[in-house]
Write an enzyme that holds these catalytic residues in place. Structure first.
Site, mmCIF file in Angstrom:
data_model
loop_
_atom_site.group_PDB
_atom_site.id
_atom_site.type_symbol
_atom_site.label_atom_id
_atom_site.label_comp_id
_atom_site.label_asym_id
_atom_site.label_seq_id
_atom_site.Cartn_x
_atom_site.Cartn_y
_atom_site.Cartn_z
ATOM 1 N N LEU A 101 -5.835 -2.806 8.106
ATOM 2 C CA LEU A 101 -5.791 -3.808 9.182
ATOM 3 C C LEU A 101 -5.960 -5.233 8.667
ATOM 4 C CD1 LEU A 101 -7.521 -1.826 12.080
ATOM 5 C CD2 LEU A 101 -5.086 -2.312 11.769
ATOM 6 N N ARG B 191 -7.540 5.035 -6.050
ATOM 7 C CA ARG B 191 -7.825 4.835 -4.615
ATOM 8 C C ARG B 191 -8.880 5.845 -4.183
ATOM 9 N NH1 ARG B 191 -3.975 3.667 0.602
ATOM 10 N NH2 ARG B 191 -4.338 1.570 -0.144
ATOM 11 N N CYS C 14 3.793 7.206 2.540
ATOM 12 C CA CYS C 14 4.712 8.343 2.570
ATOM 13 C C CYS C 14 5.881 8.043 3.494
ATOM 14 C CB CYS C 14 3.998 9.583 3.096
ATOM 15 S SG CYS C 14 2.856 10.268 1.912
ATOM 16 N N GLN D 73 1.752 5.817 -7.049
ATOM 17 C CA GLN D 73 0.523 6.544 -6.719
ATOM 18 C C GLN D 73 0.760 8.024 -7.010
ATOM 19 O OE1 GLN D 73 -0.752 7.334 -2.593
ATOM 20 N NE2 GLN D 73 -2.711 6.390 -3.107
ATOM 21 N N TYR E 50 -7.415 14.152 0.326
ATOM 22 C CA TYR E 50 -6.542 14.958 -0.527
ATOM 23 C C TYR E 50 -7.351 15.556 -1.686
ATOM 24 C CZ TYR E 50 -3.067 13.105 2.580
ATOM 25 O OH TYR E 50 -2.367 12.802 3.721
ATOM 26 N N SER F 67 0.857 -1.191 0.000
ATOM 27 C CA SER F 67 0.000 0.000 0.000
ATOM 28 C C SER F 67 0.890 1.237 0.000
ATOM 29 C CB SER F 67 -0.881 -0.035 1.258
ATOM 30 O OG SER F 67 -1.998 0.785 1.103
HETATM 31 C C1 FNR Z 1 -0.045 5.606 4.801
HETATM 32 N N1 FNR Z 1 -1.163 5.566 3.962
HETATM 33 C C2 FNR Z 1 -1.114 6.173 2.726
HETATM 34 N N2 FNR Z 1 -2.132 6.003 1.846
HETATM 35 C C3 FNR Z 1 -2.056 6.488 0.586
HETATM 36 O O1 FNR Z 1 -2.982 6.294 -0.194
HETATM 37 N N3 FNR Z 1 -0.938 7.183 0.191
HETATM 38 C C4 FNR Z 1 0.108 7.403 1.026
HETATM 39 O O2 FNR Z 1 1.125 7.980 0.627
HETATM 40 C C5 FNR Z 1 0.011 6.935 2.354
HETATM 41 N N4 FNR Z 1 1.012 7.147 3.269
HETATM 42 C C6 FNR Z 1 1.042 6.421 4.446
HETATM 43 C C7 FNR Z 1 2.187 6.433 5.248
HETATM 44 C C8 FNR Z 1 2.280 5.614 6.379
HETATM 45 C C9 FNR Z 1 3.521 5.603 7.192
HETATM 46 C C10 FNR Z 1 1.165 4.813 6.725
HETATM 47 C C11 FNR Z 1 1.218 3.898 7.932
HETATM 48 C C12 FNR Z 1 0.027 4.832 5.961
HETATM 49 C C13 FNR Z 1 -2.270 4.633 4.250
HETATM 50 C C14 FNR Z 1 -1.871 3.217 3.863
HETATM 51 O O3 FNR Z 1 -1.625 3.104 2.478
HETATM 52 C C15 FNR Z 1 -2.973 2.206 4.247
HETATM 53 O O4 FNR Z 1 -4.120 2.485 3.497
HETATM 54 C C16 FNR Z 1 -3.289 2.266 5.727
HETATM 55 O O5 FNR Z 1 -2.107 2.282 6.507
HETATM 56 C C17 FNR Z 1 -4.174 1.091 6.171
HETATM 57 O O6 FNR Z 1 -3.554 -0.140 5.878
HETATM 58 P P1 FNR Z 1 -2.726 -0.970 6.989
HETATM 59 O O7 FNR Z 1 -1.560 -0.141 7.415
HETATM 60 O O8 FNR Z 1 -3.673 -1.222 8.135
HETATM 61 O O9 FNR Z 1 -2.317 -2.222 6.277
#
Ligand code: FNR
Length: 354
Positions: A300, A229, A25, A99, A181, A22
Site C-alpha cells: 500500500l 523476502r 504472479c 524471485q 510459502y 514487487s
Molecule cells: C502479489 N504478491 C506477490 N508477492 C510475492 O512475493 N511473490 C509473488 O509472486 C506475488 N504475486 C502477486 C500477484 C499479484 C497479482 C499481486 C497483487 C500481489 C504480493 C506483492 O508483491 C506485494 O507484496 C503486495 O501486493 C503488496 O504491495 P502493493 O500491491 O500494495 O503495492
C-alpha cells in the site's frame, strides 16, 4: 534532490533509482515457460522507469508452483524464454531481478480467477510437500512432510535455478521466504511441527532459509546482490513474529544477504491484518535499524511523496510497488515529475514528456 530517484548500489550493482516492481504472479505461463505476456508485462514496467523489475515467484521445481500457470526455472527452455525478457528489461535501463520460490503446502492451486483452494489431481493438481503434513486450510490437500533427502533436493533446486538465472542475465536474485510459502512454512511454528534438525527451536526452524541463502551466496557472482523476502509477522497467535524477523535478518546479513524485503502474513488464512497506507513500513524500519542491513518497504505504497518520505525517514532503502504499477505501469515517470527529479524516458516517448 529526490531520494526516490537516487541510485542504490548493492555490491557491484547499481539500481538507477529506488523503485522496484514487487514480484507478482501472472498465471500466464505454460509448463513454467515465459511467453509474450511476460515480455509485454515486465517489458512495459521497464519502459515505465522502475529501477528494478522483478519477475513473479518463479518455481525452482514443478511441484513448487503455486499454480500450473506459474513461471518455473528448472530447465533450459524456461531459462531461454526468460533470457529474452531479461535482455529487453536491461535494454530499457532497468535491472532485471527474479524471485525464486517454492510454494510448499500452498502449491497446486488454480489461478485466482479460476477458483480457490487446492486443485484436485483430476484437475491437474498434485500433492504438495511441506515441513509438516498440515494443510493450509480446511478443504486444502494435506501436504506430504518432506524427509531430509527431500529438503536437500530443494536446496539443490534453488542453486540450480539461481545458476540458470544468472546465466540468463538476471542481476538480482530474491529468495521468497514470505507469504506462507515453503521457506516461511519452515520458519513458523504454526506450520512447522518437525522434531528433527529443521523444527522446534528458532535455530532449527530458520535452518532451511539459512541453508538456501548460504548456498546461493556461495554460487552467486560476488558482485550480484541477494535479496530475501520475509513475512515479518504471521499476524497470528503463536506464529512467527517481528522479534524473530529481526533475529533472522541479523543472521541473513552475516550470510551475505544484501537486502531484506519486508512483507507480512500469508501463513494462516483469515489473519486479521490492519491494512492501511504503508502498513508494513515499520517492519522495514525496525529490521533496518536493528539488523543493520538495507531493507525494502512494500504494501500500500501508492504515492510519490509517501515513497519519498519512507526513504527520507530512513525506514527503508528500496520501495517495492505491486498493484499501483498494475494500475499505472508508468508510475515512476509520473513520480519523477511530482518530485522534480530527472529520469530517463524511453526515447520514443520523449515527445510526451512535458
Ligand atoms: C502479489 N504478491 C506477490 N508477492 C510475492 O512475493 N511473490 C509473488 O509472486 C506475488 N504475486 C502477486 C500477484 C499479484 C497479482 C499481486 C497483487 C500481489 C504480493 C506483492 O508483491 C506485494 O507484496 C503486495 O501486493 C503488496 O504491495 P502493493 O500491491 O500494495 O503495492
Amino acid at each position: 534532490m529526490s531520494r526516490l530517484f537516487q541510485p542504490l548500489t548493492l555490491r557491484g550493482l547499481t539500481l538507477p533509482n529506488r523503485i522496484a516492481v514487487s514480484p507478482m504472479c501472472q498465471y500466464q505461463a505454460k509448463d513454467g515457460v515465459a511467453n509474450d505476456w511476460h515480455l509485454v508485462h515486465l517489458g512495459g514496467l521497464a519502459q515505465g522507469g522502475a529501477g528494478l523489475v522483478m519477475t513473479e515467484a518463479t518455481a525452482v521445481v514443478p511441484e513448487g508452483r503455486i499454480s500450473p500457470d506459474d513461471l518455473g526455472l528448472w530447465n533450459e527452455a524456461q531459462a531461454e524464454a526468460l533470457a529474452r525478457i531479461v535482455h529487453f528489461i536491461a535494454s530499457q535501463g532497468a535491472v532485471p531481478g527474479i524471485q525464486l520460490a517454492h510454494a510448499g503446502r500452498k502449491a497446486s492451486n488454480p489461478a485466482p480467477w479460476k477458483g480457490s483452494g487446492s486443485l484436485s489431481l483430476a484437475a491437474g493438481g498434485w500433492t504438495p510437500t511441506a515441513p509438516s503434513a498440515l494443510p493450509f486450510d480446511e478443504g486444502w490437500t494435506v501436504p506430504t512432510a518432506l524427509d531430509e533427502p527431500g529438503i536437500l533436493a530443494i536446496i539443490e533446486a534453488f542453486m540450480d535455478a539461481a545458476r540458470r538465472a544468472v546465466a540468463a542475465g538476471f542481476r538480482v536474485i530474491e529468495v521468497h521466504a514470505a507469504h506462507g510459502y515453503l521457506l516461511h512454512q519452515f520458519l513458523s511454528p504454526l506450520s512447522n511441527q518437525r522434531t528433527d534438525a529443521y523444527g522446534g527451536s528458532f535455530e532449527n526452524r530458520t535452518r532451511l532459509v539459512r541453508e538456501v541463502v548460504g548456498a546461493l551466496r556461495n554460487i552467486l557472482p560476488e558482485e550480484l546482490p541477494l535479496f530475501t523476502r520475509i513475512s515479518a509477522t504471521d499476524w497470528a497467535e503463536g506464529g512467527w513474529t517481528l522479534d524473530q524477523s529481526v533475529a533472522l535478518a541479523k543472521e541473513l546479513k552475516d550470510l551475505g544477504v544484501d537486502l531484506v524485503d519486508c512483507s507480512s502474513g500469508g501463513l494462516v488464512p483469515r489473519a486479521e491484518i490492519p491494512l492501511g497506507p504503508g502498513y508494513q513500513v515499520p517492519f522495514a524500519a525496525r529490521i533496518r535499524a536493528e539488523a543493520g542491513l538495507p531493507t525494502g518497504a512494500v504494501g500500500l505504497i501508492t504515492d510519490a511523496e509517501q515513497a519519498e518520505q519512507i526513504l527520507a525517514q530512513d525506514s527503508a532503502d528500496l520501495i517495492l510497488l505491486g498493484r499501483e504499477l498494475l494500475r499505472d505501469p508508468r508510475w515512476p515517470l509520473r513520480a519523477a515529475k511530482t518530485l522534480g527529479a530527472d529520469v530517463a524516458w524511453p526515447v520514443s516517448y520523449l515527445r510526451a514528456r512535458r
